[in-house]
Design a protein around this motif. Structure first.
Motif, mmCIF file in Angstrom:
data_model
loop_
_atom_site.group_PDB
_atom_site.id
_atom_site.type_symbol
_atom_site.label_atom_id
_atom_site.label_comp_id
_atom_site.label_asym_id
_atom_site.label_seq_id
_atom_site.Cartn_x
_atom_site.Cartn_y
_atom_site.Cartn_z
ATOM 1 N N LYS A 1 2.032 3.857 -3.479
ATOM 2 C CA LYS A 1 1.673 3.979 -4.788
ATOM 3 C C LYS A 1 2.649 2.811 -5.659
ATOM 4 C CE LYS A 1 0.132 7.419 -7.368
ATOM 5 N NZ LYS A 1 0.039 8.815 -7.852
ATOM 6 N N ASN A 2 3.820 2.616 -5.063
ATOM 7 C CA ASN A 2 4.845 1.923 -5.833
ATOM 8 C C ASN A 2 5.394 0.721 -5.222
ATOM 9 O OD1 ASN A 2 5.431 3.406 -7.981
ATOM 10 N ND2 ASN A 2 5.524 5.122 -6.581
ATOM 11 N N ILE A 3 4.686 0.267 -4.003
ATOM 12 C CA ILE A 3 5.387 -0.954 -3.690
ATOM 13 C C ILE A 3 3.943 -1.825 -3.151
ATOM 14 C CG2 ILE A 3 6.574 -2.115 -1.591
ATOM 15 C CD1 ILE A 3 8.466 0.443 -2.066
ATOM 16 N N ALA A 4 4.064 -3.022 -3.549
ATOM 17 C CA ALA A 4 2.933 -3.837 -2.975
ATOM 18 C C ALA A 4 3.250 -4.307 -1.622
ATOM 19 C CB ALA A 4 2.921 -5.005 -3.938
ATOM 20 N N MET B 1 13.076 2.716 9.158
ATOM 21 C CA MET B 1 13.411 3.566 7.921
ATOM 22 C C MET B 1 12.644 4.738 8.267
ATOM 23 S SD MET B 1 12.422 1.256 4.945
ATOM 24 C CE MET B 1 13.230 -0.300 4.518
ATOM 25 N N VAL C 1 -9.093 0.420 -0.711
ATOM 26 C CA VAL C 1 -8.933 0.356 -2.283
ATOM 27 C C VAL C 1 -9.288 1.622 -2.887
ATOM 28 C CG1 VAL C 1 -9.890 -1.951 -2.603
ATOM 29 C CG2 VAL C 1 -11.663 -0.381 -1.892
ATOM 30 N N PHE C 2 -9.675 2.700 -2.201
ATOM 31 C CA PHE C 2 -10.053 4.173 -2.721
ATOM 32 C C PHE C 2 -8.734 4.864 -2.729
ATOM 33 C CE2 PHE C 2 -14.426 2.407 -1.599
ATOM 34 C CZ PHE C 2 -14.899 2.673 -2.822
ATOM 35 N N GLY D 1 3.928 7.694 -1.833
ATOM 36 C CA GLY D 1 4.954 7.383 -2.769
ATOM 37 C C GLY D 1 5.172 5.858 -2.699
ATOM 38 N N ILE D 2 5.316 5.339 -1.395
ATOM 39 C CA ILE D 2 5.476 4.041 -1.076
ATOM 40 C C ILE D 2 4.421 3.318 -1.361
ATOM 41 C CG2 ILE D 2 5.970 2.200 0.648
ATOM 42 C CD1 ILE D 2 7.670 4.060 1.985
ATOM 43 N N ASP E 1 14.503 8.387 8.795
ATOM 44 C CA ASP E 1 14.174 9.389 7.926
ATOM 45 C C ASP E 1 13.789 10.754 8.977
ATOM 46 O OD1 ASP E 1 14.467 7.966 5.616
ATOM 47 O OD2 ASP E 1 12.450 8.303 5.178
ATOM 48 N N MET F 1 8.101 -6.568 7.623
ATOM 49 C CA MET F 1 7.968 -5.265 6.902
ATOM 50 C C MET F 1 7.797 -4.297 7.918
ATOM 51 S SD MET F 1 7.525 -4.244 3.758
ATOM 52 C CE MET F 1 7.066 -2.689 3.058
ATOM 53 N N ASP G 1 -5.840 4.804 -3.918
ATOM 54 C CA ASP G 1 -5.544 5.051 -5.076
ATOM 55 C C ASP G 1 -5.960 6.592 -5.956
ATOM 56 O OD1 ASP G 1 -4.821 2.618 -4.503
ATOM 57 O OD2 ASP G 1 -5.997 1.675 -6.173
ATOM 58 N N ALA G 2 -7.251 6.761 -5.689
ATOM 59 C CA ALA G 2 -7.859 7.877 -6.166
ATOM 60 C C ALA G 2 -7.325 9.153 -5.485
ATOM 61 C CB ALA G 2 -9.206 7.680 -6.057
ATOM 62 N N ARG G 3 -6.909 9.096 -4.366
ATOM 63 C CA ARG G 3 -6.631 10.265 -3.835
ATOM 64 C C ARG G 3 -5.161 10.705 -3.194
ATOM 65 N NH1 ARG G 3 -9.221 14.484 -4.349
ATOM 66 N NH2 ARG G 3 -8.935 15.212 -2.101
#
Lengths: 264, 395
Positions: free
Chosen positions: A102-105, A21, A258-259, A99-100, A25, A14, A261-263
């Motif tokens: 939030k959308n890719i594990a 990438m 873990v935080f 974006g990555i 970009d 990864m 996600d909130a920001r």
């Protein structure tokens, strides 16, 4: 297979993919594309060589002529460029890749490491430039060059560690990425990179010798210019420091991850 | 009947997710004390359910109910604050229909990138990109920058990419609300194909019809909690009309005396006969209508048999025996629901009718019909047939 720090081979793959990438970009849509990765550091080094050779001619104690000075300058400024670029990329990496995230594990701690790895590109450019200049001056590379890959690795670990710390902090305190360029300029002039350490007052010299930015720069300069690797004690010091900073940065990053996600 | 210890594809146990409500000025507080003492928003609270292997499970809920958060937690993008998640097999997540990444990338590069991240490479990847180009119908425009794509083209590219691989588990968020009818039909076909090959998944949506078509079981999420779990048709009813939605029956005219024992058992090809007692309370033209419906995963909710005209029951008060007969049961083996209503014509508008009493899936009390026997003798909807070719068959 598991590796230190809880990473595995999948993460390593990864890391390589993300690196490719991000590099792509960066120059996407520009006319010259990836060539900018080479031109950009060349131009910067050209400017500093011009300024310090002709506008404010610098002198090295014990060495005469412009060519040794140019080599000395590039061998310090190239690694610095790599370090500062790596650190800036690493610091903004989590926010700019929201974006990555939030959308890719995946392990988001790879992002600052990718940022740090991007700094290796200007480093390679400066190596190539030095090799060309030395070849023109009739000095073939010596055996001490073999220690350089290790310094590159140490620099990567060091920048990754700082980047992990700053990137996760930047998610919550966005001022970090804004203040960083100024801070980097400050560190640049506070480190013996544009001038020899002997140009500093005697009182601060012993402290400056332990400045990790300086130690890393010396790690390249010594083998390139003097033909000897960095002193073993300094090598040990910078290795321990870098790994320590990396582990601390990783701990800090995972503590805050873990935080995110909130920001984001 | 499902085996008791059916294989489970996704286990989700007591999952909770809270988001600290961080204001910009409090960033340092989160960084230093990990947000202790900050107010939190509970997006998910004690969510538990299983997804059996080879099934899709629907999750319905209104905006802000926590559906998308749940999907991201299942996909491992968000770490749950409590609870346990176990997913077996390779997983593909479609969390939002946005193209992540640089919009200057071409469609092809975008697809390659997403597949690379999912660990595909080499010949596999090339085949998949060809498949994506074909499925998305982008044609030569796949080599243009995503920047210039229309919303529909982006959605097509995204769906094609996310479902190109054969995954064991799919997490789908509102995917079927995209594209034109033609493309939606293709998406359905592809999902049905994956389902028939044993894939499992979670379908998160407002689109109750999609849940009925794909899922046998569904859950309703409200303010982060599962408020209902059960058969998809019941869940849909609850989702659409709330918990106390019922048909309005005009009372005092006629009623069913007693609910017949269910499930009603029947065999393919044999007559089905159900006797129910009806009571007429007031003089009226009371009639009876019956419909047999079936939920078929992958196809949706279908009415299989329907008595088109109202069968008269009686006009004067008294008790009547109503006999519902389906001669030589044409239904293939499976579970059905019988909707049975007592109706009378509307006094002013003779073409419409007033319901007096009844059982139906809408009320959550439809009569269950269980058909067993040899499927070969049945008439299945949609009708299935074979095409045979015989080499020397022609005289």
């Amino acid at each position: 297979m598991t590796m230190p720090g809880g990473f595995n081979t999948r993460d390593l793959r990864m890391l390589v993919n993300l690196f490719k990438m991000t590099l792509k970009d960066r120059f996407l849509g520009s006319g010259l594309g990836i060539l900018w990765a080479v031109f950009s550091p060349l131009m910067l080094m050209g400017i500093f060589v011009f300024v310090f050779s002709f506008v404010f001619p610098g002198r090295l104690p014990g060495r005469d002529g412009t060519q040794p000075f140019v080599l000395w300058l590039i061998s310090g400024y190239g690694p610095w460029l790599a370090l500062s670029e790596g650190l800036s990329n690493a610091t903004g990496s989590v926010v700019s890749n929201g974006g990555i995230v939030k959308n890719i594990a995946f392990k988001s701690e790879l992002l600052p490491m990718v940022g740090a790895a991007l700094g290796v590109v200007p480093l390679l450019v400066s190596f190539a430039l030095i090799l060309v200049l030395q070849a023109l001056g009739g000095t073939p590379p010596n055996l001490a060059w073999l220690s350089i890959p290790y310094i590159v690795l140490i620099q990567f670990v060091f920048v990754s560690g700082c980047g992990l710390f700053l990137a996760s902090l930047n998610v919550f305190v966005r001022d970090v990425a804004l203040v960083l360029p100024n801070l980097l300029t400050l560190i640049l002039f506070a480190s013996p990179i544009f001038y020899p350490i002997s140009a500093y007052p005697d009182a601060v010299e012993p402290f400056l010798a332990f400045n990790p930015f300086y130690v890393i720069a010396e790690g390249y300069r010594k083998p390139m210019l003097d033909g000897v690797p960095l002193a073993p004690a300094m090598m040990l010091y910078i290795s321990v420091l870098s790994v320590g900073i990396f582990m601390a940065g990783l701990w800090w990053f995972r503590r805050l991850r873990v935080f995110f996600d909130a920001r984001l | 009947m499902a085996a008791m210890n059916q294989a489970i594809a996704i286990t989700c146990q007591g999952v909770a997710k809270r988001f600290p409500l961080v204001e910009t000025s409090q960033g340092w507080r989160v960084a230093l004390s990990r947000g202790r003492g900050l107010p939190t928003f509970t997006a998910l609270d004690g969510v538990s359910f299983d997804v059996p292997k080879g099934r899709f499970v629907g999750v319905m809920g209104r905006n802000g109910a926590g559906k998308s958060t749940l999907l991201r937690v299942l996909g491992g993008v968000y770490a749950p604050d409590a609870g346990h998640i176990d997913v077996s097999g390779a997983m593909s997540g479609i969390y939002e229909l946005g193209l992540v990444g640089n919009p200057l990338l071409t469609g092809r590069e975008y697809a390659e990138r997403l597949l690379t991240i999912h660990g595909f490479s080499g010949a596999d990847l090339r085949d998949m990109v060809t498949d994506i180009q074909e499925f998305s119908e982008l044609g030569s425009r796949i080599d243009d920058a995503v920047l210039g794509y229309s919303a529909g083209m982006k959605a097509r590219l995204f769906f094609a990419t996310a479902t190109a691989g054969r995954y064991d588990v799919y997490l789908l968020d509102e995917i079927l609300s995209v594209g034109d009818q033609h493309f939606q039909a293709k998406c359905w076909r592809r999902l049905r194909d994956r389902l028939s090959r044993g894939a499992s998944g979670v379908l998160v949506t407002h689109d109750w019809a999609a849940v009925l078509r794909m899922c046998e079981t569904a859950h309703i999420l409200d303010k982060g909690r599962v408020v209902y779990s059960g058969p998809a048709e019941q869940a849909t009813r609850r989702y659409l009309y709330g918990t106390d939605a019922r048909e309005n029956f005009q009372e005092g005219v006629a009623r069913w005396v007693e609910r017949p024992p269910t499930p009603i058992l029947a065999r393919v090809g044999q007559d089905i006969a159900v006797r129910i007692e009806a009571e007429i309370l007031q003089p009226a033209q009371v009639g009876c209508v019956v419909a047999v419906e079936r939920l078929q995963t992958g196809f949706g909710w279908e009415t299989c048999l329907l008595s088109r005209s109202v069968k008269p029951v009686g006009t004067v008060p008294g008790r009547y025996d109503v006999q519902v007969t389906i001669p030589a049961c044409p239904l293939e083996p499976g579970r059905y629901q019988v909707n049975l209503h007592l109706v009378m014509p509307h006094p002013e508008r003779p073409t419409s009718r007033i319901a007096l009493d009844g059982w139906s899936w809408f009320n959550g009390d439809g009569l269950e019909l269980l058909v067993e026997g040899d499927p070969a003798q049945a008439f299945a909807i949609p009708v299935r047939w074979d095409v045979c070719t015989t080499e020397d068959g022609l005289p």
